[in-house]
Design a protein around this motif. Structure first.
Motif, PDB file in Angstrom:
ATOM      1  N   LEU A 106       0.852  -1.199   0.000  1.00 22.68           N
ATOM      2  CA  LEU A 106       0.000   0.000   0.000  1.00 22.68           C
ATOM      3  C   LEU A 106       0.881   1.240   0.000  1.00 22.68           C
ATOM      4  O   LEU A 106       1.672   1.440   0.922  1.00 22.68           O
ATOM      5  N   ARG A 107       0.752   2.047  -1.040  1.00 20.83           N
ATOM      6  CA  ARG A 107       1.574   3.255  -1.132  1.00 20.83           C
ATOM      7  C   ARG A 107       0.672   4.478  -1.297  1.00 20.83           C
ATOM      8  O   ARG A 107       0.307   4.841  -2.410  1.00 20.83           O
ATOM      9  N   PRO A 108       0.310   5.110  -0.201  1.00 19.30           N
ATOM     10  CA  PRO A 108      -0.537   6.295  -0.298  1.00 19.30           C
ATOM     11  C   PRO A 108       0.287   7.487  -0.785  1.00 19.30           C
ATOM     12  O   PRO A 108       1.439   7.646  -0.384  1.00 19.30           O
ATOM     13  N   ALA A 109      -0.272   8.294  -1.653  1.00 22.48           N
ATOM     14  CA  ALA A 109       0.368   9.548  -2.052  1.00 22.48           C
ATOM     15  C   ALA A 109      -0.559  10.675  -1.657  1.00 22.48           C
ATOM     16  O   ALA A 109      -1.599  10.886  -2.275  1.00 22.48           O
ATOM     17  N   ILE A 110      -0.187  11.331  -0.564  1.00 22.98           N
ATOM     18  CA  ILE A 110      -1.011  12.407  -0.027  1.00 22.98           C
ATOM     19  C   ILE A 110      -0.224  13.698  -0.131  1.00 22.98           C
ATOM     20  O   ILE A 110       0.946  13.738   0.252  1.00 22.98           O
ATOM     21  N   CYS A 111      -0.844  14.712  -0.683  1.00 24.02           N
ATOM     22  CA  CYS A 111      -0.150  16.003  -0.761  1.00 24.02           C
ATOM     23  C   CYS A 111      -0.597  16.875   0.406  1.00 24.02           C
ATOM     24  O   CYS A 111      -1.726  17.354   0.443  1.00 24.02           O
ATOM     25  N   TYR A 112       0.277  17.032   1.376  1.00 23.80           N
ATOM     26  CA  TYR A 112      -0.030  17.920   2.496  1.00 23.80           C
ATOM     27  C   TYR A 112      -0.212  19.332   1.947  1.00 23.80           C
ATOM     28  O   TYR A 112       0.608  19.784   1.144  1.00 23.80           O
ATOM     29  N   PRO A 113      -1.274  20.032   2.376  1.00 25.28           N
ATOM     30  CA  PRO A 113      -1.526  21.381   1.852  1.00 25.28           C
ATOM     31  C   PRO A 113      -0.273  22.267   1.905  1.00 25.28           C
ATOM     32  O   PRO A 113       0.023  22.987   0.957  1.00 25.28           O
ATOM     33  N   ALA A 114       0.486  22.138   2.997  1.00 23.21           N
ATOM     34  CA  ALA A 114       1.662  23.001   3.168  1.00 23.21           C
ATOM     35  C   ALA A 114       2.725  22.757   2.100  1.00 23.21           C
ATOM     36  O   ALA A 114       3.612  23.574   1.896  1.00 23.21           O
ATOM     37  N   LEU A 115       2.646  21.608   1.422  1.00 27.23           N
ATOM     38  CA  LEU A 115       3.699  21.264   0.467  1.00 27.23           C
ATOM     39  C   LEU A 115       3.282  21.375  -0.994  1.00 27.23           C
ATOM     40  O   LEU A 115       4.063  21.042  -1.886  1.00 27.23           O
ATOM     41  N   ALA A 116       2.057  21.839  -1.237  1.00 37.66           N
ATOM     42  CA  ALA A 116       1.576  21.890  -2.624  1.00 37.66           C
ATOM     43  C   ALA A 116       2.547  22.656  -3.522  1.00 37.66           C
ATOM     44  O   ALA A 116       2.725  22.324  -4.693  1.00 37.66           O
ATOM     45  N   ALA A 117       3.241  23.644  -2.941  1.00 37.30           N
ATOM     46  CA  ALA A 117       4.163  24.452  -3.749  1.00 37.30           C
ATOM     47  C   ALA A 117       5.487  23.733  -4.023  1.00 37.30           C
ATOM     48  O   ALA A 117       6.238  24.123  -4.911  1.00 37.30           O
ATOM     49  N   SER A 118       5.800  22.676  -3.274  1.00 37.92           N
ATOM     50  CA  SER A 118       7.086  21.985  -3.516  1.00 37.92           C
ATOM     51  C   SER A 118       6.997  20.921  -4.594  1.00 37.92           C
ATOM     52  O   SER A 118       8.003  20.346  -4.980  1.00 37.92           O
ATOM     53  N   SER A 119       5.797  20.634  -5.065  1.00 38.52           N
ATOM     54  CA  SER A 119       5.677  19.649  -6.132  1.00 38.52           C
ATOM     55  C   SER A 119       6.205  20.250  -7.425  1.00 38.52           C
ATOM     56  O   SER A 119       6.179  21.465  -7.612  1.00 38.52           O
ATOM     57  N   SER A 120       6.672  19.386  -8.323  1.00 43.96           N
ATOM     58  CA  SER A 120       7.124  19.882  -9.624  1.00 43.96           C
ATOM     59  C   SER A 120       5.917  20.209 -10.503  1.00 43.96           C
ATOM     60  O   SER A 120       6.056  20.800 -11.562  1.00 43.96           O
ATOM     61  N   LEU A 121       4.720  19.818 -10.064  1.00 44.30           N
ATOM     62  CA  LEU A 121       3.501  20.158 -10.806  1.00 44.30           C
ATOM     63  C   LEU A 121       2.846  21.413 -10.203  1.00 44.30           C
ATOM     64  O   LEU A 121       3.147  21.802  -9.086  1.00 44.30           O
ATOM     65  N   LYS A 122       1.916  21.983 -10.959  1.00 39.49           N
ATOM     66  CA  LYS A 122       1.224  23.188 -10.476  1.00 39.49           C
ATOM     67  C   LYS A 122       0.452  22.873  -9.200  1.00 39.49           C
ATOM     68  O   LYS A 122      -0.156  21.803  -9.095  1.00 39.49           O
ATOM     69  N   PRO A 123       0.434  23.805  -8.245  1.00 35.67           N
ATOM     70  CA  PRO A 123      -0.235  23.558  -6.971  1.00 35.67           C
ATOM     71  C   PRO A 123      -1.672  23.068  -7.130  1.00 35.67           C
ATOM     72  O   PRO A 123      -2.107  22.156  -6.421  1.00 35.67           O
ATOM     73  N   GLU A 124      -2.429  23.642  -8.101  1.00 28.12           N
ATOM     74  CA  GLU A 124      -3.845  23.247  -8.216  1.00 28.12           C
ATOM     75  C   GLU A 124      -3.990  21.789  -8.680  1.00 28.12           C
ATOM     76  O   GLU A 124      -5.016  21.161  -8.456  1.00 28.12           O
ATOM     77  N   VAL A 125      -2.930  21.250  -9.287  1.00 32.19           N
ATOM     78  CA  VAL A 125      -2.989  19.861  -9.751  1.00 32.19           C
ATOM     79  C   VAL A 125      -2.815  18.883  -8.582  1.00 32.19           C
ATOM     80  O   VAL A 125      -3.386  17.793  -8.575  1.00 32.19           O
ATOM     81  N   VAL A 126      -2.051  19.298  -7.583  1.00 34.86           N
ATOM     82  CA  VAL A 126      -1.720  18.362  -6.504  1.00 34.86           C
ATOM     83  C   VAL A 126      -2.360  18.687  -5.154  1.00 34.86           C
ATOM     84  O   VAL A 126      -2.435  17.816  -4.278  1.00 34.86           O
ATOM     85  N   GLU A 127      -2.795  19.907  -4.962  1.00 33.17           N
ATOM     86  CA  GLU A 127      -3.365  20.326  -3.683  1.00 33.17           C
ATOM     87  C   GLU A 127      -4.490  19.373  -3.274  1.00 33.17           C
ATOM     88  O   GLU A 127      -5.398  19.111  -4.050  1.00 33.17           O
TER      89      GLU A 127
END
Ligand code: IPM
Ligand code: MG
Length: 370
Positions: A106-127
């Motif tokens: 089981l590999r959950p991928a959760i984007c913590y709100p505080a980290l949406a800006a650290s993704s290489s994708l746009k924040p609205e895509v991962v938030e």
């Protein structure tokens, strides 16, 4: 209070530094919350090879099989690049998975709100992203026979790996995915390559049959694994649970990991079948990140994936739901407070090392429990 037996296998690279934060957390759970954890520590990977020429010893294998749960750090590094294939660091992890029959990863991928800006994708895509990859872990090309390099005698060699899946293996992994989907958004997307692989044709067929027989209340879709990879970076929020084989799961989970900002954030649980008598599953919990030899020993590694893996252990092996929720909340709040390890650092945040991050999460846990 029942004893809860844990085997700790810190392994190589940043494994021990990350595990040290969990060890401190366990001490606090025992002293302040009477949790009754009993730990033993073993060697795996390169550190086991250095000590006794094997990637995991028979004794440590026995301890792993007897424990209620195994906590695993990471294995591998350039130091062991030239050791024989059979005893390379990764072999220890693969043996644990195989001998403990941990077929469900089981590999959950959760984007913590505080980290949406650290993704290489746009924040609205991962938030707000919250997806779960269910990877088959004891079959497929990782373990299929033959697996060899043969000499063709004409100056050529041939490398062979075998992708093989039986009905029962696909049934049981898809069952896990459907069950978990029912506790989430009730959606499963199955990924394979039925357009080029016979094992993919069977995979799709068995997932569909399992769905029809027992889980028709869950929404099921199918995607070719390459298209699935593309959709994961295009609009990942379309997914809830993804179920896929061992190799595709390895690749797709690394892709999913990066959506969340850093590979240093992702926990995982590897579970066996429930025991017929006790109902308990064998289990191993590990961060997805690997040993990161380039930063090992510097005290800068992100311990969050390791700590979040321990939260999964509380949840799945010990049914300590309240404690698991609290620990996950502690992680989220520490991030909200602006604390960052180097891998997730961004402007205006407060960069801390491995131990300070561990300290902050433990302090937050205590505060949330008060
Ligand atoms: C993982 C890792 C392992 C795998 C390696 C270390 C054998 O990449 O857990 O994703 O390929 O399964
Ligand atoms: Mg991997």
């Amino acid at each position: 209070m029942a004893t809860r037996k844990l085997l700790l296998l810190p392994g190589d690279g940043i494994g021990p530094e990350a595990m040290a934060q969990v060890t401190r957390l366990i001490d606090v759970l025992n002293s302040d919350f009477n949790a009754g954890f009993e730990t033993q520590t073993g060697l795996v990977g390169g550190s086991a090879y250095d000590a006794h020429g094997q990637s995991i010893s028979e004794e440590d294998m026995k301890l792993a099989l007897a424990a209620d749960a195994v906590l695993f750090g990471a294995v591998g590094g350039p130091k062991w690049d030239s050791v024989p294939y059979e005893v390379r660091p990764e072999a220890g992890l693969l043996r644990l998975r195989k001998d403990m029959e941990l077929f469900a990863n089981l590999r959950p991928a959760i984007c913590y709100p505080a980290l949406a800006a650290s993704s290489s994708l746009k924040p609205e895509v991962v938030e707000g992203l919250d997806i779960l990859i269910v990877r088959e872990l004891t079959g497929g090309v990782y373990f299929g026979d033959p697996k060899e390099i043969i000499d063709l005698g004409n100056g050529q060699k041939r490398g062979i790996d075998t992708q093989v899946y039986d009905t029962f293996e696909i049934e049981r992994i898809s069952g896990v995915a459907f069950e978990l989907a029912r506790t989430r958004q009730n959606k499963v997307c199955s990924m394979e390559k039925h357009n080029v692989m016979k094992s993919g044709v069977l995979w799709k067929e068995v997932v569909s049959a399992t769905h029809k027989a027992k889980y028709s209340d869950v929404e099921l879709t199918h995607m070719l694994a390459d298209a699935g990879g593309m959709q994961l970076v295009r609009w990942p929020k379309q997914f809830d649970v993804i179920v896929t084989d061992n190799l595709f799961g390895d690749m797709l989970s690394d892709v999913a990991a990066m959506l969340t900002g850093s590979l240093g954030m992702l926990p995982s649980a590897s579970l066996g079948a429930p025991d017929g008598v006790t109902g308990k599953r064998k289990a191993l919990y590990e961060p997805v990140h690997g040993s990161a030899p380039d930063i090992a020993g510097q005290g800068v590694a992100n311990p969050i994936a390791m700590i979040a893996s321990f939260a999964m252990c509380l949840r799945y092996s010990f049914n300590m739901i309240e404690e698991a929720d609290r620990l996950e909340k502690a992680i989220a709040e520490v991030l909200n407070d602006g604390l960052r390890t180097k891998d997730i650092m961004s402007e205006g945040m407060n960069e801390v090392g491995t131990e300070a991050m561990g300290d902050a999460i433990i302090a937050k846990y205590r505060a949330l429990a008060a």
